[in-house]
Design a protein around this motif. Structure first.
Motif, PDB file in Angstrom:
ATOM      1  N   ARG A   1       0.696  -1.241   0.036  1.00 47.51           N
ATOM      2  CA  ARG A   1      -0.004   0.004   0.026  1.00 47.51           C
ATOM      3  C   ARG A   1       0.815   1.150  -0.013  1.00 47.51           C
ATOM      4  NH1 ARG A   1      -2.532  -4.064  -0.015  1.00 47.51           N
ATOM      5  NH2 ARG A   1      -4.476  -4.632   1.337  1.00 47.51           N
ATOM      6  N   THR A   2       0.475   2.264  -0.727  1.00 49.34           N
ATOM      7  CA  THR A   2       1.161   3.761  -0.642  1.00 49.34           C
ATOM      8  C   THR A   2       0.408   4.360   0.762  1.00 49.34           C
ATOM      9  OG1 THR A   2       1.902   3.383  -2.886  1.00 49.34           O
ATOM     10  CG2 THR A   2       1.831   5.636  -2.008  1.00 49.34           C
TER      11      THR A   2
ATOM     12  N   PHE B   1      -5.593   0.396   7.286  1.00 53.57           N
ATOM     13  CA  PHE B   1      -5.692   1.211   8.339  1.00 53.57           C
ATOM     14  C   PHE B   1      -4.709   2.590   7.951  1.00 53.57           C
ATOM     15  CE2 PHE B   1      -4.619   3.898  11.869  1.00 53.57           C
ATOM     16  CZ  PHE B   1      -5.914   4.353  12.238  1.00 53.57           C
ATOM     17  N   LEU B   2      -3.537   2.319   7.489  1.00 47.64           N
ATOM     18  CA  LEU B   2      -2.678   3.406   7.122  1.00 47.64           C
ATOM     19  C   LEU B   2      -3.042   4.085   5.904  1.00 47.64           C
ATOM     20  CD1 LEU B   2       0.863   1.668   7.850  1.00 47.64           C
ATOM     21  CD2 LEU B   2      -0.355   3.423   9.375  1.00 47.64           C
ATOM     22  N   THR B   3      -3.690   3.722   5.382  1.00 42.86           N
ATOM     23  CA  THR B   3      -4.197   4.385   4.022  1.00 42.86           C
ATOM     24  C   THR B   3      -5.497   5.104   4.117  1.00 42.86           C
ATOM     25  OG1 THR B   3      -5.749   2.640   2.922  1.00 42.86           O
ATOM     26  CG2 THR B   3      -3.233   2.755   2.387  1.00 42.86           C
ATOM     27  N   THR B   4      -6.089   5.149   5.544  1.00 43.81           N
ATOM     28  CA  THR B   4      -7.335   5.787   5.781  1.00 43.81           C
ATOM     29  C   THR B   4      -6.907   7.283   5.940  1.00 43.81           C
ATOM     30  OG1 THR B   4      -7.030   5.412   8.091  1.00 43.81           O
ATOM     31  CG2 THR B   4      -8.200   3.887   6.835  1.00 43.81           C
ATOM     32  N   ALA B   5      -8.042   8.218   5.767  1.00 42.23           N
ATOM     33  CA  ALA B   5      -7.838   9.688   6.235  1.00 42.23           C
ATOM     34  C   ALA B   5      -7.571   9.785   7.469  1.00 42.23           C
ATOM     35  CB  ALA B   5      -9.244  10.529   6.019  1.00 42.23           C
ATOM     36  N   GLU B   6      -7.833   8.960   8.523  1.00 41.26           N
ATOM     37  CA  GLU B   6      -7.625   9.309   9.763  1.00 41.26           C
ATOM     38  C   GLU B   6      -6.049   9.052  10.003  1.00 41.26           C
ATOM     39  OE1 GLU B   6      -8.735   7.539  14.193  1.00 41.26           O
ATOM     40  OE2 GLU B   6      -9.123   6.271  12.389  1.00 41.26           O
ATOM     41  N   SER B   7      -5.397   8.001   9.499  1.00 43.21           N
ATOM     42  CA  SER B   7      -4.133   7.662   9.626  1.00 43.21           C
ATOM     43  C   SER B   7      -3.147   8.597   8.744  1.00 43.21           C
ATOM     44  CB  SER B   7      -3.700   6.233   9.121  1.00 43.21           C
ATOM     45  OG  SER B   7      -2.247   6.027   9.088  1.00 43.21           O
TER      46      SER B   7
END
Length: 248
Positions: A99-100, A231-237
């Motif tokens: 994932r980027t 999760f790391l690609t979510t807006a929150e992260s």
């Protein structure tokens, strides 16, 4: 808030300059899921806070070597996509499981106060200007990409006086005044606040490299690891990365 379950652990190996936003994102993930994220940061000699210059015969040991030697992590985070390309070819990173997260923007890094008055790539080509580049990891080859766009490969190459073993060494070389300027990322400002300055480049001369995460072939907890990658690609992260100067 979920109760922490330390029996469910995800082990992540991170390049040193990418670790701070990762730590903050990991806290959010743990709060949301109860799964503990254990972060290991690259501790090779080139990641030590010293201005280490590459020597003849050196510059070959990238962070994938340390990951493969330890063989205990589920995920790896690199500061450039090509590093995980190499990881796939070398049988360390699982193909198709990447994932980027965000990108870093190229910039000129100078000592605080910018004593040499470096504001453009053309300034880096002035006679007598001392330039640093990295010969490994996320910055490898960046100087050529930028100099080529500006038509300045030859004059800038003549000014390269310091070839560093990685981004930490680049920052320290700038801090110590060993060079006048270096090729780096705009996000480097958080690595040495008050001791370096970042000179942004016009859009036509910007290079973006992805901070990416990949599942390792020897992962012992792949299902949970993939959840953390997602999760790391979510807006929150991603807000954690924006805070430290990454481009979203």
């Amino acid at each position: 808030m979920n109760t922490m379950n330390h029996d469910r652990i995800i082990r992540v190996f991170s390049a040193r300059a990418c670790a701070e936003p990762l730590r903050e994102a990991a806290v959010l993930f743990e709060q949301n899921t109860g799964t503990h994220v254990e972060i290991s940061v690259c501790n090779r000699h080139c990641a030590s806070p010293v201005a280490e210059e590459a020597v003849e015969g050196g510059g070959h040991a990238d962070f994938l070597v340390e990951i493969a030697e330890e063989g205990i992590h589920d995920l790896a985070i690199a500061g450039a996509e090509y590093l995980l390309d190499d990881g796939e070819v070398r049988g360390i990173v699982k193909k198709g499981e990447r994932r980027t997260i965000a990108c870093r923007e190229s910039a000129i890094v100078v000592p605080a106060g910018n004593p040499a008055g470096i504001t453009t790539l053309k300034d880096m080509a002035r006679p007598g200007v001392k330039v640093a580049i990295s010969v490994m990891d996320c910055l490898k080859g960046l100087w050529e990409d930028l100099s080529g766009r500006a038509g300045l490969i030859e004059p800038i190459r003549r000014n390269i006086t310091f070839k560093a073993n990685g981004c930490v060494a680049i920052v320290e070389a700038v801090v110590e005044g060993k060079i006048d300027c270096a090729f780096g990322w705009s996000s480097f400002a958080h690595l040495a606040p008050g001791r370096i300055e970042v000179v942004k480049l016009p859009p036509a001369y910007c290079i973006y490299r992805g901070t990416c995460i990949g599942l390792l072939k020897f992962s012992k907890n792949p299902a949970e690891a993939v959840k953390f990658m997602d999760f790391l690609t979510t807006a929150e992260s991603k807000q954690c990365y924006r805070k430290y100067g990454w481009v979203i």
